[in-house]
Enzyme design. Structure first.
Site, PDB file in Angstrom:
ATOM      1  N   THR A 148       0.843  -1.189   0.000  1.00 43.35           N
ATOM      2  CA  THR A 148       0.000   0.000   0.000  1.00 43.35           C
ATOM      3  C   THR A 148       0.882   1.245   0.000  1.00 43.35           C
ATOM      4  OG1 THR A 148      -1.601  -1.205   1.344  1.00 43.35           O
ATOM      5  CG2 THR A 148      -1.801   1.192   1.337  1.00 43.35           C
ATOM      6  N   LYS A 168       2.490  11.671  -0.897  1.00 48.12           N
ATOM      7  CA  LYS A 168       3.485  12.718  -0.602  1.00 48.12           C
ATOM      8  C   LYS A 168       3.930  13.428  -1.882  1.00 48.12           C
ATOM      9  CE  LYS A 168       2.464  11.650   3.051  1.00 48.12           C
ATOM     10  NZ  LYS A 168       1.520  10.590   3.410  1.00 48.12           N
ATOM     11  N   GLY A 226     -14.723  11.628   7.316  1.00 49.15           N
ATOM     12  CA  GLY A 226     -13.665  11.277   8.270  1.00 49.15           C
ATOM     13  C   GLY A 226     -12.587  12.338   8.294  1.00 49.15           C
ATOM     14  N   GLU A 280     -17.145  14.702  10.160  1.00 47.71           N
ATOM     15  CA  GLU A 280     -16.484  13.853  11.158  1.00 47.71           C
ATOM     16  C   GLU A 280     -17.481  13.468  12.248  1.00 47.71           C
ATOM     17  OE1 GLU A 280     -13.385  12.323  11.974  1.00 47.71           O
ATOM     18  OE2 GLU A 280     -14.464  11.785  13.807  1.00 47.71           O
ATOM     19  N   HIS A 297      21.651  27.555  15.347  1.00 54.34           N
ATOM     20  CA  HIS A 297      20.879  28.802  15.253  1.00 54.34           C
ATOM     21  C   HIS A 297      21.155  29.450  13.897  1.00 54.34           C
ATOM     22  CE1 HIS A 297      19.035  32.579  16.421  1.00 54.34           C
ATOM     23  NE2 HIS A 297      20.081  33.197  15.889  1.00 54.34           N
TER      24      HIS A 297
HETATM   25  P1  FAD Z   1       0.854  -3.226   2.965  1.00 53.12           P
HETATM   26  O1  FAD Z   1       1.716  -2.097   2.584  1.00 53.12           O
HETATM   27  O2  FAD Z   1      -0.615  -3.074   2.830  1.00 53.12           O
HETATM   28  O3  FAD Z   1       1.356  -4.469   2.104  1.00 53.12           O
HETATM   29  C1  FAD Z   1       0.698  -5.687   2.133  1.00 53.12           C
HETATM   30  C2  FAD Z   1       0.909  -6.351   0.789  1.00 53.12           C
HETATM   31  O4  FAD Z   1       0.465  -7.685   0.888  1.00 53.12           O
HETATM   32  C3  FAD Z   1       0.086  -5.717  -0.326  1.00 53.12           C
HETATM   33  O5  FAD Z   1       0.945  -5.335  -1.377  1.00 53.12           O
HETATM   34  C4  FAD Z   1      -0.883  -6.807  -0.756  1.00 53.12           C
HETATM   35  O6  FAD Z   1      -1.098  -6.826  -2.160  1.00 53.12           O
HETATM   36  C5  FAD Z   1      -0.151  -8.046  -0.319  1.00 53.12           C
HETATM   37  N1  FAD Z   1      -1.029  -9.186  -0.020  1.00 53.12           N
HETATM   38  C6  FAD Z   1      -2.122  -9.205   0.786  1.00 53.12           C
HETATM   39  N2  FAD Z   1      -2.621 -10.459   0.866  1.00 53.12           N
HETATM   40  C7  FAD Z   1      -1.827 -11.227   0.098  1.00 53.12           C
HETATM   41  C8  FAD Z   1      -1.808 -12.615  -0.214  1.00 53.12           C
HETATM   42  N3  FAD Z   1      -2.705 -13.469   0.306  1.00 53.12           N
HETATM   43  N4  FAD Z   1      -0.857 -13.053  -1.062  1.00 53.12           N
HETATM   44  C9  FAD Z   1       0.070 -12.212  -1.594  1.00 53.12           C
HETATM   45  N5  FAD Z   1       0.117 -10.907  -1.315  1.00 53.12           N
HETATM   46  C10 FAD Z   1      -0.820 -10.420  -0.474  1.00 53.12           C
HETATM   47  N6  FAD Z   1       2.095   5.284   6.649  1.00 53.12           N
HETATM   48  C11 FAD Z   1       3.132   6.044   7.049  1.00 53.12           C
HETATM   49  O7  FAD Z   1       3.892   5.632   7.931  1.00 53.12           O
HETATM   50  N7  FAD Z   1       3.368   7.271   6.488  1.00 53.12           N
HETATM   51  C12 FAD Z   1       2.580   7.776   5.534  1.00 53.12           C
HETATM   52  O8  FAD Z   1       2.810   8.883   5.052  1.00 53.12           O
HETATM   53  C13 FAD Z   1       1.465   7.016   5.107  1.00 53.12           C
HETATM   54  N8  FAD Z   1       0.647   7.475   4.147  1.00 53.12           N
HETATM   55  C14 FAD Z   1      -0.411   6.711   3.742  1.00 53.12           C
HETATM   56  C15 FAD Z   1      -1.265   7.232   2.787  1.00 53.12           C
HETATM   57  C16 FAD Z   1      -2.345   6.502   2.362  1.00 53.12           C
HETATM   58  C17 FAD Z   1      -3.264   7.080   1.325  1.00 53.12           C
HETATM   59  C18 FAD Z   1      -2.580   5.199   2.899  1.00 53.12           C
HETATM   60  C19 FAD Z   1      -3.738   4.379   2.435  1.00 53.12           C
HETATM   61  C20 FAD Z   1      -1.730   4.681   3.856  1.00 53.12           C
HETATM   62  C21 FAD Z   1      -0.643   5.434   4.298  1.00 53.12           C
HETATM   63  N9  FAD Z   1       0.231   4.963   5.269  1.00 53.12           N
HETATM   64  C22 FAD Z   1       1.262   5.739   5.696  1.00 53.12           C
HETATM   65  C23 FAD Z   1       0.051   3.630   5.883  1.00 53.12           C
HETATM   66  C24 FAD Z   1       1.025   2.618   5.235  1.00 53.12           C
HETATM   67  O9  FAD Z   1       0.765   2.562   3.848  1.00 53.12           O
HETATM   68  C25 FAD Z   1       0.838   1.250   5.863  1.00 53.12           C
HETATM   69  O10 FAD Z   1       0.973   1.345   7.266  1.00 53.12           O
HETATM   70  C26 FAD Z   1       1.897   0.276   5.343  1.00 53.12           C
HETATM   71  O11 FAD Z   1       1.801   0.146   3.949  1.00 53.12           O
HETATM   72  C27 FAD Z   1       1.730  -1.082   6.011  1.00 53.12           C
HETATM   73  O12 FAD Z   1       2.656  -1.978   5.499  1.00 53.12           O
HETATM   74  P2  FAD Z   1       2.340  -3.547   5.444  1.00 53.12           P
HETATM   75  O13 FAD Z   1       3.537  -4.181   4.849  1.00 53.12           O
HETATM   76  O14 FAD Z   1       1.874  -4.008   6.761  1.00 53.12           O
HETATM   77  O15 FAD Z   1       1.096  -3.679   4.475  1.00 53.12           O
HETATM   78  P1  NAI Z   2      -8.115   7.615  10.688  1.00 58.89           P
HETATM   79  O1  NAI Z   2      -8.329   6.563  11.682  1.00 58.89           O
HETATM   80  O2  NAI Z   2      -6.883   8.432  10.742  1.00 58.89           O
HETATM   81  O3  NAI Z   2      -9.337   8.636  10.723  1.00 58.89           O
HETATM   82  C1  NAI Z   2     -10.639   8.224  10.482  1.00 58.89           C
HETATM   83  C2  NAI Z   2     -11.573   9.301  10.974  1.00 58.89           C
HETATM   84  O4  NAI Z   2     -12.879   8.971  10.541  1.00 58.89           O
HETATM   85  C3  NAI Z   2     -11.611   9.415  12.489  1.00 58.89           C
HETATM   86  O5  NAI Z   2     -11.503  10.759  12.849  1.00 58.89           O
HETATM   87  C4  NAI Z   2     -12.958   8.805  12.844  1.00 58.89           C
HETATM   88  O6  NAI Z   2     -13.518   9.361  14.022  1.00 58.89           O
HETATM   89  C5  NAI Z   2     -13.766   9.169  11.622  1.00 58.89           C
HETATM   90  N1  NAI Z   2     -14.931   8.330  11.388  1.00 58.89           N
HETATM   91  C6  NAI Z   2     -15.065   7.002  11.610  1.00 58.89           C
HETATM   92  N2  NAI Z   2     -16.293   6.576  11.216  1.00 58.89           N
HETATM   93  C7  NAI Z   2     -16.933   7.669  10.734  1.00 58.89           C
HETATM   94  C8  NAI Z   2     -18.199   7.886  10.156  1.00 58.89           C
HETATM   95  N3  NAI Z   2     -19.062   6.878  10.000  1.00 58.89           N
HETATM   96  N4  NAI Z   2     -18.547   9.132   9.769  1.00 58.89           N
HETATM   97  C9  NAI Z   2     -17.664  10.169   9.918  1.00 58.89           C
HETATM   98  N5  NAI Z   2     -16.442  10.019  10.453  1.00 58.89           N
HETATM   99  C10 NAI Z   2     -16.073   8.788  10.840  1.00 58.89           C
HETATM  100  O7  NAI Z   2      -8.279   6.879   9.275  1.00 58.89           O
HETATM  101  P2  NAI Z   2      -7.888   7.302   7.804  1.00 58.89           P
HETATM  102  O8  NAI Z   2      -7.742   8.769   7.697  1.00 58.89           O
HETATM  103  O9  NAI Z   2      -8.842   6.596   6.923  1.00 58.89           O
HETATM  104  O10 NAI Z   2      -6.467   6.662   7.635  1.00 58.89           O
HETATM  105  C11 NAI Z   2      -6.293   5.258   7.846  1.00 58.89           C
HETATM  106  C12 NAI Z   2      -4.939   4.951   8.361  1.00 58.89           C
HETATM  107  O11 NAI Z   2      -3.969   5.047   7.324  1.00 58.89           O
HETATM  108  C13 NAI Z   2      -4.440   5.916   9.423  1.00 58.89           C
HETATM  109  O12 NAI Z   2      -4.965   5.619  10.679  1.00 58.89           O
HETATM  110  C14 NAI Z   2      -2.974   5.677   9.370  1.00 58.89           C
HETATM  111  O13 NAI Z   2      -2.689   4.510  10.102  1.00 58.89           O
HETATM  112  C15 NAI Z   2      -2.734   5.422   7.889  1.00 58.89           C
HETATM  113  N6  NAI Z   2      -2.243   6.653   7.247  1.00 58.89           N
HETATM  114  C16 NAI Z   2      -1.129   7.254   7.723  1.00 58.89           C
HETATM  115  C17 NAI Z   2      -0.665   8.422   7.169  1.00 58.89           C
HETATM  116  C18 NAI Z   2       0.524   9.071   7.756  1.00 58.89           C
HETATM  117  O14 NAI Z   2       1.206   8.452   8.538  1.00 58.89           O
HETATM  118  N7  NAI Z   2       0.843  10.306   7.391  1.00 58.89           N
HETATM  119  C19 NAI Z   2      -1.311   9.037   6.015  1.00 58.89           C
HETATM  120  C20 NAI Z   2      -2.512   8.338   5.618  1.00 58.89           C
HETATM  121  C21 NAI Z   2      -2.919   7.187   6.201  1.00 58.89           C
END
Ligand code: FAD
Ligand code: NAI
Length: 466
Positions: free
Chosen positions: A42, A52, A181, A204, A445
């Site tokens: 992901t 980003k 959210g 929210e 600084h």
């Molecule tokens: P994933 O990255 O989800 O990887 C799991 C992989 O497993 C996937 O590629 C999937 O295809 C594969 N998979 C699943 N099931 C199977 C199977 N049965 N067989 C083979 N492959 C499989 N986190 C941050 O720290 N900083 C950020 O700025 C940030 N921004 C984010 C922005 C968005 C829009 C989103 C959605 C998430 C963001 N996150 C961020 C969260 C971050 O992406 C996840 O915490 C991270 O990717 C988790 O890593 P993971 O390896 O656990 O899982």
């Molecule tokens: P989130 O958990 O950060 O926020 C979800 C928000 O939705 C909360 O404020 C919650 O109260 C609200 N909510 C829940 N149900 C609702 C409803 N029915 N109606 C209205 N509001 C509702 O989840 P988000 O933003 O989806 O991100 C998911 C995860 O992805 C994050 O928790 C984080 O772990 C990861 N992520 C991390 C980033 C980073 O590190 N910069 C960037 C983007 C995602």
């Protein structure tokens, strides 16, 4: 009989690929199964990295549009090219996912494409482009990540009603964007599209934004985002999203019940959280226990089934890429008989808005819940010389230290670039520094980091800058 692996990892995201690379480095015979065409999960494909790239490009645009004039710079005919921004984003993703493939190869990890399923003790079946094969292994690591939490009754079509994945691929800037959210995804992706011209409304359920972040910092963030043009509708729940000829009609009612209100939008982003993804993984074949936070781990990343380990978003803890990476690395070390370890009290969280929000360690609310006595030091960027020179004075640093021992317990910041600055405080927490250690450490600084030092001095009340 085909060769038996030491480790087979299911999932090629930050948890899986870091585990695979470390296992390879430690001399374990390793395979990494990924069902996507590209590695990186992901984070690299549809999360951290593409978001980003768009955050950076849109911030550059908004800075030129709104802030250059204050520095005596005039820009004529400023415009942006969305398709070029999207192209740059895709190129960045491509380069990084290829980089992961290279690293697996370099560390002699077999990359196997397909969907992995546990079919018995030490057996993983892969359903890939060339059919099914079964791998034999001494250890299995589950690193399958997470997926979007659906909103009951609202179908995500990734065209008009989108998840973060669709929100990173919009073909044009929506006139009206509704975020369901007010968490990390909503505020980051809402910032991208607001900067490029969308009118953004955030609905929210709770009475605050960014639950989990320090409440004082979240309040300040909300004030700043409101000034930037976000409209917040707090304590409100979405009851439906209806497609109309003109776009979408989002129906809501007060969270406590009663008062209804509807909102028009071109696009709605469903961003109410993510949930562990373990679909079709065969957990039942070996008796792996789960709860609603995912696969239940013990402290050493082991599941309830012998020889099966778990890391990243599909298990307990914050859903963050660096947490998944840290667990992947430590898990490989455990499998190799070493003492891999993750300090869950020192995992930072950053929201990449402008200003950024960054946090590590306990919040005040958590310390109050624990009944722990603490001291607070705060410093506003308004009084920081570099922030003044840069016209970037929004925000503050807040440090929390134990009232008796002075050990640093938590750090919370909002301000330009604090996502980079928080690393200093992660190191301080890891080394169990006191606030005085930070206060007596020389900081360059003029830099924004001096605000951290001043906040640390503030814990004992000897802040020096105005
Ligand atoms: P994933 O990255 O989800 O990887 C799991 C992989 O497993 C996937 O590629 C999937 O295809 C594969 N998979 C699943 N099931 C199977 C199977 N049965 N067989 C083979 N492959 C499989 N986190 C941050 O720290 N900083 C950020 O700025 C940030 N921004 C984010 C922005 C968005 C829009 C989103 C959605 C998430 C963001 N996150 C961020 C969260 C971050 O992406 C996840 O915490 C991270 O990717 C988790 O890593 P993971 O390896 O656990 O899982
Ligand atoms: P989130 O958990 O950060 O926020 C979800 C928000 O939705 C909360 O404020 C919650 O109260 C609200 N909510 C829940 N149900 C609702 C409803 N029915 N109606 C209205 N509001 C509702 O989840 P988000 O933003 O989806 O991100 C998911 C995860 O992805 C994050 O928790 C984080 O772990 C990861 N992520 C991390 C980033 C980073 O590190 N910069 C960037 C983007 C995602």
């Amino acid at each position: 009989m085909s060769e038996v692996y030491d480790v087979v990892i299911i999932g090629g995201g930050p948890g899986g690929y870091n585990c695979a690379i470390r296992a390879g480095q430690l001399g374990l015979k390793t395979a990494c199964i990924e069902m996507r065409d590209t590695l990186g999960g992901t984070c690299l494909n549809v999360g951290c990295i593409p978001s980003k790239a768009l955050l950076h490009a849109s911030e550059l645009y908004e800075t030129a549009e709104k802030d250059f004039a204050g520095h005596g710079i005039t820009v004529y005919n400023l415009s942006y090219d969305l398709s070029r921004m999207m192209h740059n984003k895709s190129e960045t993703v491509k380069g990084l996912t290829e980089g992961v493939a290279f690293l697996l190869k370099k560390n002699k990890v077999d990359r196997i494409q397909g969907k992995g399923r546990i079919v018995g003790k030490g057996k993983v079946e892969v359903d890939g482009p060339d059919g099914k094969t079964t791998l034999e292994t001494r250890n299995i690591v589950i690193a399958t990540g997470s997926e979007v939490t659906p909103l009951p009754g609202v179908e995500i079509d990734e065209e008009r009603i989108v998840s973060s994945t669709g929100a990173l691929e919009l073909k044009e800037v929506p006139k009206k964007l509704v975020l369901i959210g007010a968490g990390v995804i909503g505020l980051e992706l809402g910032s991208v599209w607001r900067r490029l011209g969308a009118e953004v409304t955030v609905i929210e359920y709770l009475d605050r934004i960014m639950p989990g972040m320090d409440a004082e910092i979240a309040k300040q963030a909300q004030r700043i985002f409101k000034k930037q043009g976000f409209t917040f509708e707090l304590s409100r729940k979405v009851t439906g999203v209806n497609k109309t000829d003109d776009g979408l009609s989002i129906t809501t009612e007060a969270a406590a019940g009663g008062k209804t209100k509807s909102f028009d939008a071109d696009i709605a982003i469903v961003c109410i959280g993510r949930r562990p993804y373990t679909e079709g993984l065969g957990l039942e074949a070996v008796g792996i226990e789960t709860d609603k936070r995912g696969i239940i781990p013990n402290k050493q990343f082991q599941t309830s089934a012998e020889g099966v380990w778990v890391v990243g978003d599909c298990t307990h803890g914050p859903m963050l890429a660096h947490k998944a990476e840290d667990e992947g690395t430590a898990c490989a070390e455990r499998i190799a008989g070493k003492a891999g370890h993750v300090n869950y009290d020192a995992i930072p969280g950053v929201v990449y808005t402008n200003p950024e929000i960054a946090s590590v360690g306990a919040t005040e609310d958590q310390l109050k819940e624990q009944g722990r006595k603490y001291k607070t030091g705060k410093f506003s960027f308004m009084a920081n010389s570099r922030a003044r020179a840069n016209h970037e004075t929004d925000g503050m640093v807040k440090l929390l230290a134990d009232a008796e021992t002075d050990e640093l317990l938590g750090a919370h910041m909002i301000g330009k670039g604090v996502g980079e600055m928080i690393a200093e405080l992660c190191v301080a927490l890891e080394f169990r520094a006191s606030s005085e250690d930070i206060a007596r450490t020389s900081h360059p600084h003029p830099t924004m980091t001096e605000a951290i030092r001043q906040a640390a001095m503030g814990v004992e009340g000897w802040t020096m800058q105005a």
